[in-house]
Motif scaffolding. Sequence first.
Motif, PDB file in Angstrom:
ATOM      1  N   PHE A  82       0.832  -1.201   0.000  1.00 56.25           N
ATOM      2  CA  PHE A  82       0.000   0.000   0.000  1.00 56.25           C
ATOM      3  C   PHE A  82       0.861   1.242   0.000  1.00 56.25           C
ATOM      4  CE2 PHE A  82      -2.855  -3.104   1.874  1.00 56.25           C
ATOM      5  CZ  PHE A  82      -4.039  -2.822   1.232  1.00 56.25           C
ATOM      6  N   PHE A  83       0.353   2.273  -0.644  1.00 54.27           N
ATOM      7  CA  PHE A  83       0.916   3.610  -0.566  1.00 54.27           C
ATOM      8  C   PHE A  83      -0.113   4.420   0.211  1.00 54.27           C
ATOM      9  CE2 PHE A  83       1.407   7.931  -2.322  1.00 54.27           C
ATOM     10  CZ  PHE A  83       2.720   8.156  -1.952  1.00 54.27           C
ATOM     11  N   ILE A  84       0.306   4.990   1.329  1.00 55.13           N
ATOM     12  CA  ILE A  84      -0.607   5.691   2.227  1.00 55.13           C
ATOM     13  C   ILE A  84      -0.131   7.122   2.408  1.00 55.13           C
ATOM     14  CG2 ILE A  84      -1.576   5.755   4.567  1.00 55.13           C
ATOM     15  CD1 ILE A  84      -0.960   2.725   4.697  1.00 55.13           C
ATOM     16  N   VAL A  85      -1.082   8.036   2.392  1.00 55.00           N
ATOM     17  CA  VAL A  85      -0.796   9.437   2.680  1.00 55.00           C
ATOM     18  C   VAL A  85      -1.699   9.849   3.836  1.00 55.00           C
ATOM     19  CG1 VAL A  85      -0.723  11.790   1.782  1.00 55.00           C
ATOM     20  CG2 VAL A  85      -0.287   9.860   0.243  1.00 55.00           C
ATOM     21  N   THR A  86      -1.093  10.415   4.865  1.00 57.66           N
ATOM     22  CA  THR A  86      -1.865  10.980   5.972  1.00 57.66           C
ATOM     23  C   THR A  86      -1.631  12.484   5.968  1.00 57.66           C
ATOM     24  OG1 THR A  86      -0.152  10.882   7.681  1.00 57.66           O
ATOM     25  CG2 THR A  86      -1.425   8.858   7.289  1.00 57.66           C
TER      26      THR A  86
ATOM     27  N   ARG B 130       0.205  13.958   7.840  1.00 58.27           N
ATOM     28  CA  ARG B 130       1.575  14.195   8.298  1.00 58.27           C
ATOM     29  C   ARG B 130       2.668  13.547   7.469  1.00 58.27           C
ATOM     30  NH1 ARG B 130       0.849  12.532  14.492  1.00 58.27           N
ATOM     31  NH2 ARG B 130      -0.961  13.815  14.903  1.00 58.27           N
ATOM     32  N   ARG B 131       2.373  12.424   6.794  1.00 61.50           N
ATOM     33  CA  ARG B 131       3.460  11.666   6.168  1.00 61.50           C
ATOM     34  C   ARG B 131       2.992  10.823   4.987  1.00 61.50           C
ATOM     35  NH1 ARG B 131       4.470   6.750  10.339  1.00 61.50           N
ATOM     36  NH2 ARG B 131       2.310   6.444  10.955  1.00 61.50           N
ATOM     37  N   LEU B 132       3.978  10.390   4.198  1.00 59.73           N
ATOM     38  CA  LEU B 132       3.788   9.433   3.118  1.00 59.73           C
ATOM     39  C   LEU B 132       4.360   8.106   3.601  1.00 59.73           C
ATOM     40  CD1 LEU B 132       5.297  11.529   0.184  1.00 59.73           C
ATOM     41  CD2 LEU B 132       2.883  11.279   0.695  1.00 59.73           C
ATOM     42  N   MET B 133       3.661   7.017   3.352  1.00 60.90           N
ATOM     43  CA  MET B 133       4.162   5.696   3.739  1.00 60.90           C
ATOM     44  C   MET B 133       4.016   4.746   2.563  1.00 60.90           C
ATOM     45  SD  MET B 133       2.840   5.040   7.616  1.00 60.90           S
ATOM     46  CE  MET B 133       1.144   5.454   7.308  1.00 60.90           C
TER      47      MET B 133
ATOM     48  N   ILE C  29       8.087   9.068   4.836  1.00 58.00           N
ATOM     49  CA  ILE C  29       8.668  10.391   4.621  1.00 58.00           C
ATOM     50  C   ILE C  29       7.687  11.407   5.201  1.00 58.00           C
ATOM     51  CG2 ILE C  29       9.472  12.088   2.944  1.00 58.00           C
ATOM     52  CD1 ILE C  29       9.844   9.801   0.944  1.00 58.00           C
ATOM     53  N   PRO C  30       8.128  12.238   6.148  1.00 55.12           N
ATOM     54  CA  PRO C  30       7.232  13.289   6.654  1.00 55.12           C
ATOM     55  C   PRO C  30       6.855  14.251   5.520  1.00 55.12           C
ATOM     56  CG  PRO C  30       9.165  13.060   8.058  1.00 55.12           C
ATOM     57  CD  PRO C  30       9.417  12.243   6.835  1.00 55.12           C
ATOM     58  N   LEU C  31       5.597  14.675   5.473  1.00 53.40           N
ATOM     59  CA  LEU C  31       5.163  15.596   4.423  1.00 53.40           C
ATOM     60  C   LEU C  31       5.981  16.879   4.430  1.00 53.40           C
ATOM     61  CD1 LEU C  31       1.254  15.465   4.310  1.00 53.40           C
ATOM     62  CD2 LEU C  31       2.861  14.710   2.585  1.00 53.40           C
ATOM     63  N   LYS C  32       6.370  17.345   5.606  1.00 52.80           N
ATOM     64  CA  LYS C  32       7.132  18.591   5.713  1.00 52.80           C
ATOM     65  C   LYS C  32       8.508  18.477   5.064  1.00 52.80           C
ATOM     66  CE  LYS C  32       4.941  20.063   9.965  1.00 52.80           C
ATOM     67  NZ  LYS C  32       5.109  20.347  11.387  1.00 52.80           N
TER      68      LYS C  32
ATOM     69  N   ASP D 296      19.536  13.637   3.510  1.00 57.68           N
ATOM     70  CA  ASP D 296      20.311  12.739   2.658  1.00 57.68           C
ATOM     71  C   ASP D 296      19.622  11.410   2.413  1.00 57.68           C
ATOM     72  OD1 ASP D 296      23.386  13.756   4.281  1.00 57.68           O
ATOM     73  OD2 ASP D 296      22.259  14.687   2.660  1.00 57.68           O
ATOM     74  N   ASP D 297      19.051  10.832   3.444  1.00 58.39           N
ATOM     75  CA  ASP D 297      18.532   9.475   3.358  1.00 58.39           C
ATOM     76  C   ASP D 297      17.011   9.508   3.433  1.00 58.39           C
ATOM     77  OD1 ASP D 297      18.725   6.738   3.148  1.00 58.39           O
ATOM     78  OD2 ASP D 297      18.935   6.433   5.312  1.00 58.39           O
ATOM     79  N   GLN D 298      16.353   8.877   2.472  1.00 59.40           N
ATOM     80  CA  GLN D 298      14.907   8.771   2.543  1.00 59.40           C
ATOM     81  C   GLN D 298      14.516   7.309   2.479  1.00 59.40           C
ATOM     82  OE1 GLN D 298      14.501  11.758  -0.862  1.00 59.40           O
ATOM     83  NE2 GLN D 298      13.130  10.144  -1.517  1.00 59.40           N
ATOM     84  N   ALA D 299      13.387   7.005   3.096  1.00 61.87           N
ATOM     85  CA  ALA D 299      12.946   5.625   3.210  1.00 61.87           C
ATOM     86  C   ALA D 299      12.576   5.015   1.863  1.00 61.87           C
ATOM     87  CB  ALA D 299      11.759   5.542   4.160  1.00 61.87           C
ATOM     88  N   PHE D 300      12.067   5.814   0.967  1.00 65.65           N
ATOM     89  CA  PHE D 300      11.781   5.381  -0.398  1.00 65.65           C
ATOM     90  C   PHE D 300      11.805   6.616  -1.286  1.00 65.65           C
ATOM     91  CE2 PHE D 300       7.737   6.268   1.578  1.00 65.65           C
ATOM     92  CZ  PHE D 300       7.014   6.954   0.616  1.00 65.65           C
ATOM     93  N   ARG D 301      12.116   6.415  -2.524  1.00 71.94           N
ATOM     94  CA  ARG D 301      12.220   7.541  -3.450  1.00 71.94           C
ATOM     95  C   ARG D 301      11.137   7.487  -4.511  1.00 71.94           C
ATOM     96  NH1 ARG D 301      14.328   9.481  -8.105  1.00 71.94           N
ATOM     97  NH2 ARG D 301      15.432  11.450  -8.011  1.00 71.94           N
ATOM     98  N   GLU D 302      10.811   6.293  -4.970  1.00 69.58           N
ATOM     99  CA  GLU D 302       9.821   6.192  -6.033  1.00 69.58           C
ATOM    100  C   GLU D 302       8.862   5.049  -5.771  1.00 69.58           C
ATOM    101  OE1 GLU D 302      11.329   3.764  -9.960  1.00 69.58           O
ATOM    102  OE2 GLU D 302      12.080   5.790  -9.683  1.00 69.58           O
TER     103      GLU D 302
END
Length: 177
Positions: free
Chosen positions: A91-95, A97-100, A113-116, A144-150
Amino acid sequence: MGFNDVMVVRDKSRSRTIRHYLMADEEQVIAVRRHPAALLRPVAEVFGGLILAGVLSRYFGGGILTLIVWFGWLYLVGRLIWRVLTWSVEFFIVTERRLMYIQGLIARRVGMIPLKKVTDIKLERPIQGQFLDYGTFIMESAGDDQAFREVTFMPYPEQLYFDISSMIFPSLDEAGD
């Protein structure tokens, strides 16, 4: 338009699975599975393998080589089943506060990734995605580091892109609320 106006829940059948990853005071705004087109290649491999196995069985005329060919085809079928099961729990989830991005059948991976922190979001639509109505979201974030990019094979790409962009970059009258 506020966050409550953006409610685009696409998959309510897995709402319990999704709620498991939300904080107590967090509201799910968007939740989608990847587009079923993500399964086209493994399905094509199974059908192509079936045709090839039929032709080779006729050519070999039986025996151990024919058995090996059919076991190879069963491997393709098993891999397709695995991919369908894996697809069904991603699943791709948007709240607010964040993208998951939740992945994995046995070993679950939850990228967040926090929306901010999102500085840019890009939508790419290959030709086949334009016909089948899917696209790829590419996120850029501060740090520098993000949990996912695409995230590939996103359904309803234009609508999701607009909804997510309006949450990440709210209009001036929303930002003042």
